[in-house]
Design an enzyme around this catalytic site. Sequence first.
Site: not given
Ligand SMILES: *Cc1c(COP(=O)(O)O)cnc(C)c1O
Length: 405
Positions: A204, A229-230
């Site tokens: 991830d 979006y980050k």
């Molecule tokens: C931001 C983040 C997510 C976000 O998941 P969404 O399905 O886009 O809400 C998932 N996993 C990690 C490690 C994150 O930092």
Amino acid sequence: MSELALRAEKADAADELAGVRDRFVLDTVSDHAAGAAGVYLDGNSLGALPAHVPGRVEDVVRRQWGELRIRSWDESGWWTAPERIGDRIAPLVGAAAGQIVVGDSTSVNVFKALVGAVRLAGEGRDEILVDATTFPTDGYIAESAARLTGCVLRPVTPAGVPDALGDRTAAVLLNHVDYRTGRLHDLPALTAAIHAAGAVAVWDLCHSAGALPVGLDEHGVDLAVGCTYKYLNGGPGSPAYLYVRRELQDLFDSPLPGWNSHAEPFGMSPSYAPAPGAVRGRVGTPDILSMLALEAALDVWEGVRIEAVRAKSLALTDFFLECVEAYLPAGRVDCLTPVAHEERGSQIALRCADAGDVMKRLIERGVVGDFRHPDVLRFGFTPLYVGFADVERAARVLGEVVDGS
Ligand SMILES: *Cc1c(COP(=O)(O)O)cnc(C)c1O
């Protein structure tokens, strides 16, 4: 001006990425001079808006949708957007073209990748290892993926993965950078250990893509997911992405084989035949509005080297730690983020018992980070638009805020 403020000014003047800030909508330089500008240290949660995105989105809505209507699936390139935009993200994560598809949320892509990984691992392997320190959604999805595939889920710390691996391990889901502590995990070594055990590695990249080099192809990562979006500034809820290594694409068996991933989506066949390549990772109709906002947002990377981003990120976080030490009473906060560069992402996490209250007052003073339950102050450093003067100011205001409590 203090010695730290002077050093910040010099570092900003020498920063090769300083000009990139103008590509974003942020508080202006004159706000800065007046001391009224905010310091945005939450781009690791929601990246800032690139200045040209509103105009591009307006064109997508008014002309492509409003005037061309259904013709835009072909004429405006809507249909091919998921792979085209995947190829724009690819160089940022060290992937050759043709392996990344954009769509769905990170959570959904974790599901596709993890179930797909277990199916790739094959017979006799019935354990999934998951990062015990993970962002909650990854753990929730992994629990369901394990149940659906008849696997046992074993939460382990990333450091504990090598010892936990065995001939029953099917897949391992890890975070490249921990969302809470900002710790960077050793992707090359852990991927190699997972492969040596015959298991499939799923990474991830939410907190590393766009902040540091990832090297997906170089390190032989099998599957990876990440949000946009980050650090990629795609906008609230912009679609995530899925990477499937080229050699695995023909074997990847998606648990969500929607019609968009069919070899002939318009054949409307009652039976499923998967498309080759990255398209196989699609599910349903792409979310075009947010996808094309993301495509426009990726223009800010024009001429930007990810190595330069990493170098600046480390310099910013080093400088922040130095300023915090100078401006805060000793022992007032504990740093959860590793000091060693090879173990640090692009954020600093500070712990103190009254973190919720401290962050509230920081935000009132224009320094925006975030609070993570129960006691963590999180500050994200996005090298494309955060400068050294921002860092000095944030630490100085933090010092004033904790002093007043
Ligand atoms: C931001 C983040 C997510 C976000 O998941 P969404 O399905 O886009 O809400 C998932 N996993 C990690 C490690 C994150 O930092």
